[in-house]
Design a protein around this motif. Structure first.
Motif, PDB file in Angstrom:
ATOM      1  N   ASP A  38       1.188  -1.280  -0.056  1.00 56.19           N
ATOM      2  CA  ASP A  38       0.051   0.005  -0.377  1.00 56.19           C
ATOM      3  C   ASP A  38       0.937   1.365   0.421  1.00 56.19           C
ATOM      4  O   ASP A  38       2.007   1.299  -0.585  1.00 56.19           O
ATOM      5  CB  ASP A  38      -1.071   0.065   1.373  1.00 56.19           C
ATOM      6  N   GLY A  39       0.520   2.298   0.079  1.00 57.10           N
ATOM      7  CA  GLY A  39       1.033   3.369   0.162  1.00 57.10           C
ATOM      8  C   GLY A  39       2.146   3.478   1.405  1.00 57.10           C
ATOM      9  O   GLY A  39       3.444   4.455   0.908  1.00 57.10           O
ATOM     10  N   THR A  40       2.639   2.179   2.468  1.00 56.24           N
ATOM     11  CA  THR A  40       4.280   3.342   2.764  1.00 56.24           C
ATOM     12  C   THR A  40       4.836   2.717   2.336  1.00 56.24           C
ATOM     13  O   THR A  40       5.728   2.716   3.040  1.00 56.24           O
ATOM     14  CB  THR A  40       2.651   1.820   4.024  1.00 56.24           C
ATOM     15  N   SER A  41       4.697   1.281   1.661  1.00 55.07           N
ATOM     16  CA  SER A  41       6.040   0.381   0.873  1.00 55.07           C
ATOM     17  C   SER A  41       6.509   1.440  -0.250  1.00 55.07           C
ATOM     18  O   SER A  41       7.778   2.023  -0.318  1.00 55.07           O
ATOM     19  CB  SER A  41       5.342   0.096  -0.090  1.00 55.07           C
ATOM     20  N   VAL A  42       5.389   2.906  -0.363  1.00 51.56           N
ATOM     21  CA  VAL A  42       5.987   4.178  -1.630  1.00 51.56           C
ATOM     22  C   VAL A  42       6.794   5.345  -0.682  1.00 51.56           C
ATOM     23  O   VAL A  42       6.446   6.398  -1.193  1.00 51.56           O
ATOM     24  CB  VAL A  42       5.429   4.087  -2.373  1.00 51.56           C
ATOM     25  N   SER A  43       6.521   4.990   0.391  1.00 50.75           N
ATOM     26  CA  SER A  43       6.308   6.491   1.444  1.00 50.75           C
ATOM     27  C   SER A  43       7.752   6.775   1.470  1.00 50.75           C
ATOM     28  O   SER A  43       7.551   8.511   1.290  1.00 50.75           O
ATOM     29  CB  SER A  43       6.165   6.292   2.708  1.00 50.75           C
ATOM     30  N   ILE A  44       8.712   6.514   1.539  1.00 52.40           N
ATOM     31  CA  ILE A  44      10.299   6.971   0.747  1.00 52.40           C
ATOM     32  C   ILE A  44      10.292   7.799  -0.494  1.00 52.40           C
ATOM     33  O   ILE A  44      10.348   9.013  -0.779  1.00 52.40           O
ATOM     34  CB  ILE A  44      11.236   6.455   0.673  1.00 52.40           C
ATOM     35  N   LEU A  45       9.046   7.237  -1.584  1.00 51.16           N
ATOM     36  CA  LEU A  45       9.255   8.270  -2.868  1.00 51.16           C
ATOM     37  C   LEU A  45       8.651   9.098  -2.882  1.00 51.16           C
ATOM     38  O   LEU A  45       8.356  10.203  -3.562  1.00 51.16           O
ATOM     39  CB  LEU A  45       8.919   6.606  -4.091  1.00 51.16           C
ATOM     40  N   ARG A  46       7.637   8.937  -1.930  1.00 49.84           N
ATOM     41  CA  ARG A  46       6.481  10.153  -1.520  1.00 49.84           C
ATOM     42  C   ARG A  46       6.826  10.915  -1.107  1.00 49.84           C
ATOM     43  O   ARG A  46       6.370  12.689  -1.520  1.00 49.84           O
ATOM     44  CB  ARG A  46       4.753  10.099  -1.271  1.00 49.84           C
ATOM     45  N   ALA A  47       7.813  11.091  -0.121  1.00 52.58           N
ATOM     46  CA  ALA A  47       8.289  12.127   0.511  1.00 52.58           C
ATOM     47  C   ALA A  47       9.267  12.338   0.029  1.00 52.58           C
ATOM     48  O   ALA A  47       9.374  14.094  -0.366  1.00 52.58           O
ATOM     49  CB  ALA A  47       8.825  11.326   2.193  1.00 52.58           C
ATOM     50  N   HIS A  48       9.908  11.512  -1.358  1.00 57.31           N
ATOM     51  CA  HIS A  48      10.861  12.388  -2.457  1.00 57.31           C
ATOM     52  C   HIS A  48      10.888  13.385  -2.901  1.00 57.31           C
ATOM     53  O   HIS A  48      11.248  14.671  -3.024  1.00 57.31           O
ATOM     54  CB  HIS A  48      12.372  11.244  -2.726  1.00 57.31           C
ATOM     55  N   CYS A  49       9.563  13.174  -3.242  1.00 59.20           N
ATOM     56  CA  CYS A  49       8.688  13.865  -4.531  1.00 59.20           C
ATOM     57  C   CYS A  49       8.057  15.198  -3.834  1.00 59.20           C
ATOM     58  O   CYS A  49       8.612  15.961  -4.460  1.00 59.20           O
ATOM     59  CB  CYS A  49       7.313  13.525  -4.893  1.00 59.20           C
ATOM     60  N   ARG A  50       7.664  15.427  -2.522  1.00 59.62           N
ATOM     61  CA  ARG A  50       7.335  15.981  -2.221  1.00 59.62           C
ATOM     62  C   ARG A  50       8.536  16.946  -1.117  1.00 59.62           C
ATOM     63  O   ARG A  50       8.189  18.514  -1.031  1.00 59.62           O
ATOM     64  CB  ARG A  50       6.626  15.459  -0.609  1.00 59.62           C
ATOM     65  N   GLN A  51       8.934  16.406  -0.924  1.00 57.46           N
ATOM     66  CA  GLN A  51      11.066  17.563  -0.468  1.00 57.46           C
ATOM     67  C   GLN A  51      11.724  18.112  -2.153  1.00 57.46           C
ATOM     68  O   GLN A  51      11.467  19.586  -1.896  1.00 57.46           O
ATOM     69  CB  GLN A  51      12.214  16.377  -0.568  1.00 57.46           C
ATOM     70  N   LEU A  52      11.539  17.452  -2.907  1.00 55.39           N
ATOM     71  CA  LEU A  52      11.494  18.245  -4.188  1.00 55.39           C
ATOM     72  C   LEU A  52      10.649  19.732  -4.458  1.00 55.39           C
ATOM     73  O   LEU A  52      10.392  20.421  -5.382  1.00 55.39           O
ATOM     74  CB  LEU A  52      11.836  17.735  -5.655  1.00 55.39           C
ATOM     75  N   GLY A  53       9.021  19.879  -4.042  1.00 48.77           N
ATOM     76  CA  GLY A  53       8.407  20.108  -4.607  1.00 48.77           C
ATOM     77  C   GLY A  53       7.271  20.155  -4.909  1.00 48.77           C
ATOM     78  O   GLY A  53       6.285  21.458  -5.609  1.00 48.77           O
TER      79      GLY A  53
END
Length: 246
Positions: A54-69
């Motif tokens: 679920d979304g937990t597995s892509v949490s690092i990828l999601r956080a990475h995208c958010r950190q980029l803006g």
């Protein structure tokens, strides 16, 4: 384009080492600095997880995208257990739900899919193309065939209880969306045949990018994260192809 040959399954040793390799990639990602990237323009990014996650597995990828803006969020459907009814109808329903999520956003979105989630992203790229700017898939076997050794896996996740894949769906999945589409793959993937993650023909809208990594660790692989940053930072106009591709 039909093929008269099949791709072999990954080496069993690679499959057995998947958890260990994914853990090593996670450790490397945690202690390494990301490549300098263009600040994000805030456009929405929808991330589709792989089978059984679920979304937990892509949490690092999601956080990475958010950190980029970017305004990144997962698909919002919980655990990805595969289509729950006829594939075409299920994808149409998913397209409707994702479209509702995107209604509040003025800018076209990017869809990112990991493994099975990438098949969803590609097909939605065809169904809701006007709402999108690009599709990125990670370790997604879209270019498989009925004779491939991993076809039974693809059949089970796309066809429910069906014993085989409808040949028309095999051909449909190979066709890329009518917009910029990047496929990230690894020759050392221990789950899917890496050849099935490459487009059969080149075009100005598609690019296949090879990385060194495991299937299970793709969501936090440092090279994958850098490629995603590069793809998201693309502006309107001619597509700048990623340097160092296969």
């Amino acid at each position: 384009m039909k093929r008269d040959y099949a791709f072999a399954a990954p080496n069993p040793s690679l499959t057995l080492l998947e958890p260990f390799r994914a853990a090593m990639e996670f450790a490397f990602q945690q202690c390494s600095a990301p490549r300098e990237a263009v600040p994000g323009d805030g456009h929405p990014v929808v991330i589709f997880p792989g089978l059984g996650t679920d979304g937990t597995s892509v949490s690092i990828l999601r956080a990475h995208c958010r950190q980029l803006g970017y305004e990144a969020f997962d698909w919002g459907q919980g655990v990805n257990v595969g289509p729950q009814c006829e594939l075409g109808a299920w994808l149409a329903g998913l397209a409707d739900r994702i479209s509702v999520q995107l209604e509040k956003h003025a800018q076209p979105a990017t869809l990112i899919g990991w493994s099975l989630g990438g098949l969803y992203a590609r097909e939605l790229g065809k169904l809701i193309a006007p709402r999108l700017r690009q599709v990125i898939t990670i370790a997604t076997p879209f270019n498989g065939g009925a004779a491939d050794s991993n076809a039974s896996w693809l059949s089970s996740v796309l066809g429910g209880r069906a014993a085989s894949i409808d040949p028309s769906w095999i051909e449909r999945l190979r066709v890329p969306p009518p917009l910029r589409t990047t496929s990230i793959y690894s020759r050392s993937d221990g789950v899917v045949a890496w050849e099935t993650c490459r487009h059969g023909t080149r075009s100005r809208l598609t690019q296949d990018i090879e990385v060194d990594g495991s299937h299970m660790g793709m969501g936090w692989n440092r090279e994958v994260l850098d490629i995603v940053a590069d793809r998201l930072g693309q502006h309107a106009g001619p597509w700048r192809r990623y340097v160092g591709t296969a």
